[in-house]
Design an enzyme around this catalytic site. Structure first.
Site, mmCIF file in Angstrom:
data_model
loop_
_atom_site.group_PDB
_atom_site.id
_atom_site.type_symbol
_atom_site.label_atom_id
_atom_site.label_comp_id
_atom_site.label_asym_id
_atom_site.label_seq_id
_atom_site.Cartn_x
_atom_site.Cartn_y
_atom_site.Cartn_z
ATOM 1 N N ASP A 336 -6.417 -73.183 82.268
ATOM 2 C CA ASP A 336 -5.511 -72.878 83.372
ATOM 3 C C ASP A 336 -6.115 -73.456 84.632
ATOM 4 O O ASP A 336 -7.328 -73.663 84.691
ATOM 5 C CB ASP A 336 -5.453 -71.359 83.608
ATOM 6 N N ASP A 639 0.411 -65.443 77.031
ATOM 7 C CA ASP A 639 -0.600 -66.389 76.566
ATOM 8 C C ASP A 639 -1.196 -65.961 75.230
ATOM 9 O O ASP A 639 -1.866 -66.750 74.560
ATOM 10 C CB ASP A 639 -1.755 -66.487 77.584
HETATM 11 P P1 ATP Z 1 -2.205 -71.334 85.927
HETATM 12 O O1 ATP Z 1 -2.974 -70.080 86.175
HETATM 13 O O2 ATP Z 1 -1.607 -71.442 84.573
HETATM 14 O O3 ATP Z 1 -2.883 -72.567 86.394
HETATM 15 P P2 ATP Z 1 -0.530 -70.753 88.108
HETATM 16 O O4 ATP Z 1 -1.142 -69.446 88.386
HETATM 17 O O5 ATP Z 1 -0.754 -71.844 89.089
HETATM 18 O O6 ATP Z 1 -0.883 -71.300 86.734
HETATM 19 P P3 ATP Z 1 1.902 -69.375 87.733
HETATM 20 O O7 ATP Z 1 1.235 -68.143 88.168
HETATM 21 O O8 ATP Z 1 2.589 -69.440 86.429
HETATM 22 O O9 ATP Z 1 0.976 -70.615 87.815
HETATM 23 O O10 ATP Z 1 2.890 -69.803 88.865
HETATM 24 C C1 ATP Z 1 3.801 -70.840 88.699
HETATM 25 C C2 ATP Z 1 4.575 -71.052 89.983
HETATM 26 O O11 ATP Z 1 5.264 -69.863 90.335
HETATM 27 C C3 ATP Z 1 3.709 -71.362 91.178
HETATM 28 O O12 ATP Z 1 3.511 -72.735 91.327
HETATM 29 C C4 ATP Z 1 4.495 -70.816 92.336
HETATM 30 O O13 ATP Z 1 5.450 -71.755 92.752
HETATM 31 C C5 ATP Z 1 5.222 -69.654 91.725
HETATM 32 N N1 ATP Z 1 4.539 -68.389 92.001
HETATM 33 C C6 ATP Z 1 3.271 -68.061 91.709
HETATM 34 N N2 ATP Z 1 2.985 -66.802 92.073
HETATM 35 C C7 ATP Z 1 4.116 -66.316 92.617
HETATM 36 C C8 ATP Z 1 4.483 -65.055 93.181
HETATM 37 N N3 ATP Z 1 3.633 -64.043 93.262
HETATM 38 N N4 ATP Z 1 5.735 -64.902 93.641
HETATM 39 C C9 ATP Z 1 6.609 -65.924 93.552
HETATM 40 N N5 ATP Z 1 6.342 -67.103 93.040
HETATM 41 C C10 ATP Z 1 5.105 -67.325 92.578
#
Ligand code: ATP
Length: 893
Positions: A336, A639
């Protein structure tokens, strides 16, 4: 004072109570939670929220299992027959050795199991509670009846709860009901006679939250919970069987047949030559005890256990022992991005509202800094104000200051929005009071946005924040500078977002919509939105990650980033940390591929963006079809399947959900990618040390076998008795062999390619070396034995010389085995003090065996002179030299 929770639980039909009456019963205000003092008092009276462990398999059965191994049974049979033949001392020693060996094995296993179980327990289970009007994270063991617990997808429910509030909450109650279908929950009271499995307003300890969120009132903890009453906690012994131990078991069986055949042959040849059946039986026993590598199983377990301990020191907790071996063979690590490769410490850097960019200053979570436009402090009004306000309202995080340090609870992305709002003077507590929340759609990695509805100005507003691709297509216009509305210019929005993402920023869209009525929120309501603005936040890469990725590449291990974030952001971060990718493949592209095409792409691409957790499973499988050994990280509930499928599932100890931790083979206590690299290095070290031990120990067994067979064929007396053989095997295995498990990791181990999983434990070069040393042992000990006899020495003296040849050659060869490829001094002569201590002690024991009268009587040995020692040492050094030359030749050859 009467404890409100005391008469509770067992008799109380909590499901029949309304939310208010349940809270009243437990004497808690559900909006504030318990005070710290009250929680401490209840903890005193109820005890920690832990299930009492019931013992697992009884000790005697585990001990018996040690004796029930085929090689041990052969030894027991040999001992029994020896006793029947009247050789009581020999029989006693054989059986004694069996017993000691079983005890060592039992003790080692118990220790390894204990250590593994303790490590597994050391991964804390944090829960979020409301106490003293604040959200707080505490360890699950500190929960008490009356606590208010927040639930989110992936949590394991920490105690029995009467649900107070829920949103799309579904749990897997199979632990209690056996029914693995997710159960939808609600909060309404139910008839008192509802069967436990149908009490949908309750959440049971041990169940898993598979979807949604909610909060509940703790009504029972520890053994008082339903799970505690029904099952208790059966101390589950961690699995100690690994691919290697399985291979060893197969090898032992093979050895058993070989030894059996050889013993039969010896017996027959001897009889045909006119030897007595008694002598021949003793020879067969000698062969059996000599050729059986008694110390091998214990050594394998000890080496693995030491590896587990070393990995724990480097922040990787092993939950399944086989992972220790597999780690060394890892060819791909899928990681990740957020939190593993990066710090997961978000700071809002830019805001883009009504076509204007704003810079936000300040570091970390301290709300110190300001918002500027063209270098000048910006007026917090219009679209900018609404963007900050929406970010703070559509938000479940909280901020608090402790000893000058700003701490957050909840999602760092959301905490960063609270900090940005505070920098503009907007305090979330005030905002939440002004615009009370009516409903919400929680964020999840599949949905990629979060929405909330609020009461405002006599109507309702929906605020939503999330991924650009998900929300921009649902926007129809945008907020103007003065708060009115403008037509939407999607190209300008995308350009702005791309510019921020190219700097490695995570970009969120913030939008709103006026809602007509007070109807509940659903995904369909998140449409016809008005764009308020973009928020760009940085999340710096972890410092240690760049070096770790470099090491992985040098070690032939590919690192692939699999993230939910935007492709441009992912690519920018990938470049910052040393993943040299030219493009990122998105989840949408992956979805369009069939399995064969996916395998190609998975193989050649290093950055995957906007990947939904469910797609990780396909990616792991695709990589595995290409023969890759895959380590995959994960933290969320979705996951879990990918973590299980991966050769090494790696869960995050801090940010990971309980479900992910349970599905993983390894848990990182610091969530840091660098710890995976460290574990791979340790895994390689463990395997190296195991191979070293096997390469060292087998020649002794084969050498002893050869000596016996040669003696029979030559028609001479046995140069070493069964008793002496047992002495050699047991003392050297412990004093000389085990120290090899403590060998430090060889330099340059991360510059070798990964070991193939199907590769045999010993390659051709090592088999050759083992045969060579076995022959050298035969020649040395048998040669000196015959020479002693020829010089007129007694049989006891000649045998003493033969025994000492074995021990001294083994001691000298031990140093050869410190490295399988390089000279032994390359590791630093004194880098493993155990080796010197063991060798010193072994020499002392040999002196005792040679010169102490009691030992002479017991082992039929006799004192020998200096000249004999000179010959013995000369043979030992010569053997070591020959092996050294062979090592050099096979390295160049
Ligand atoms: P990884 O940990 O797999 O690298 P990530 O944490 O970057 O991934 P996700 O948490 O799945 O990815 O978030 C995906 C997308 O969702 C982000 O790029 C953002 O645009 C949106 N996002 C993340 N957190 C939030 C939140 N708390 N509220 C709204 N949208 C969010």
């Amino acid at each position: 004072m009467q404890d409100p929770a005391a008469p509770a639980s067992r008799q109380t039909a909590w499901h029949a109570h309304s939310v208010e009456s349940a809270s009243r019963h437990l004497d808690v205000d559900s909006s504030d939670g318990l005070s710290d003092a009250e929680a401490a008092r209840r903890l005193d009276s109820h005890g920690p929220n832990r299930l009492t462990e019931r013992p697992g398999k009884p000790a005697w059965r585990r001990f018996a299992a040690q004796l029930a191994q085929p090689l041990v049974i052969v030894l027991i049979a040999a001992g029994a027959v020896t006793a029947m033949l009247g050789e009581m001392v020999e029989a006693g020693v054989i059986l004694g050795v069996v017993l000691v060996n079983a005890l060592i094995g039992y003790w080692q296993e118990a220790k390894a199991e204990g250590a593994l179980a303790a490590l597994a327990r050391s991964v804390a289970t944090p829960v979020t509670v409301r106490r003293g009007s604040h959200r707080r994270q505490i360890d699950a063991s500190r929960l008490v009846p009356g606590d208010i617990v927040m639930l989110a997808a992936g949590d394991r429910i920490p105690a029995d709860l009467r649900l107070l509030h829920q949103r799309e909450l579904h749990t897997d109650d199979s632990l209690l009901t056996g029914e693995s279908q997710a159960v939808g929950k609600h909060t309404d009271p139910l008839p008192a006679d509802t069967a436990p499995a149908d009490r949908a307003n309750m959440a049971w300890a041990g169940s898993k939250v598979v979807m949604g969120q909610g909060c509940g009132l703790v009504v029972a903890t520890g053994d008082a919970t339903e799970t505690g009453r029904i099952a208790g906690l059966i101390a589950a012994a961690p699995e100690l069987i690994t691919p290697l131990t399985r291979k060893m078991a197969r090898f032992s069986n093979w050895l058993l047949w070989a030894i059996g055949g050889l013993a039969g042959l010896t017996f027959a040849v001897g009889l045909a030559r006119g030897e007595t059946a008694f002598d021949m039986f003793m020879a067969a026993v000698a062969l059996a005890v000599g050729a059986i590598p008694e110390g091998l199983p214990a050594a394998v377990t000890v080496t693995l256990a030491i590896g587990v301990a070393r990995m724990a020191k480097r922040k990787a907790i092993i939950r399944h022992l086989p992972a220790v071996e597999t780690l060394g063979s890892t060819t791909v690590i899928c990681s990740d991005k957020t939190g593993t490769l990066t710090e997961n410490a978000m700071t809002v850097r830019v805001l883009w509202c009504a076509g204007e960019g704003y810079a936000v200053s300040g570091q970390g979570y301290a709300p110190e800094g300001d918002i500027r436009h063209d270098e000048m402090p910006a007026a917090v009004a219009g679209a900018l104000r609404e963007c900050l306000l929406a970010g703070a309202l559509c938000n479940d995080a909280s901020l608090c200051q402790e000893h000058d340090c700003w701490l957050i609870t909840g999602d760092p992305t959301e905490a960063a929005l609270l900090v940005a709002a505070r920098k503009a003077g907007l305090d979330e507590h005030t905002l939440r009071a002004l615009y009370p929340r009516r409903d919400e759609l929680p964020f999840d990695a599949g949905r990629q946005y979060m929405a909330t509805s609020h009461a405002a100005d006599g109507g309702h507003i929906l605020y939503v924040k999330g991924a650009l691709e998900k929300l921009l297509p649902r926007c129809i216009d945008q907020t103007a500078d003065d708060g009115g509305s403008w037509p939407l210019d999607p190209v300008a929005v995308e350009l702005a977002a791309r510019a921020y993402a190219e700097q490695g920023m995570r970009v969120l869209i913030v939008a709103r919509r006026d809602l007509a009525g007070d109807a509940g929120l659903d995904d369909a309501a998140v449409d016809r939105l008005t764009l308020i603005g973009l928020v760009g936040m940085i999340d710096p890469p972890r410092k240690a990650v760049i070096g770790a990725i470099h090491n992985c590449h040098a070690a032939g291990v590919r690192v692939k980033m699999i993230t939910g974030d935007h492709a441009v952001t992912a690519l920018a971060i990938a470049h910052q940390i040393g993943i040299d990718a030219s493009r990122a493949v998105t989840g949408r592209e992956l979805a369009a591929l069939d399995d064969a095409a996916l395998a190609d792409i998975a193989h050649t691409t290093d950055v995957f963006a906007r990947v939904e957790p469910e797609q990780k499973l396909r990616l792991v499988r695709a990589l595995q079809t290409r023969g890759e050994v895959v380590a995959m990280t994960g933290d969320g509930v979705n996951d879990a399947p990918a973590l299980k499928q991966a050769d090494i599932g790696v869960a995050m100890g801090l940010a990971g959900t309980e479900v992910a931790k349970e599905a993983a083979a390894m848990v990182l206590t610091d969530d840091n990618f660098a710890s995976i690299e460290a574990a791979v290095e340790e895994g390689r070290g463990v395997w190296d040390n195991l191979v070293k031990f096997i390469t060292w120990t087998l020649p002794t067994n084969f050498g002893e076998g050869l000596v016996i067979v040669a003696a029979i064929l030559a028609g001479t007396t046995l140069p070493i008795t069964p008793l002496q053989i047992l002495w050699i095997n047991m003392t050297t295995a412990v004093l000389l062999g085990l120290p090899l498990a403590f060998e430090p990791i060889e330099r340059g181990i991360m510059r070798r390619p990964p070991r193939r999983l199907d590769q045999p434990v010993l390659d051709a070069a090592l088999v050759r070396r083992i045969v060579l040393v076995s022959i050298l042992l035969l020649a040395g000990s048998f040669g000196l034995f015959l020479r002693e006899l020829a010089q007129g020495h007694t049989l006891a003296e000649a045998r003493t010389v033969a025994v000492n040849v074995f021990v001294m050659v083994e001691a000298a060869y031990l140093f050869n085995c410190r490295s399988l490829r390089q000279g032994f001094w390359k590791q630093g002569l004194f880098s493993n003090p155990w080796l010197w201590a063991g060798t010193g002690f072994m020499l002392g024991l040999q002196m005792a065996m040679t010169y102490l009268p009691v030992m002479n009587r017991l082992f039929q040995t006799a004192p020998i002179g200096v000249e004999e020692w000179e010959e013995i040492v000369a043979v030992a050094l010569l053997c070591s030299l020959i092996v050294g030359v062979e090592k050099r030749l096979s390295r160049t050859g």
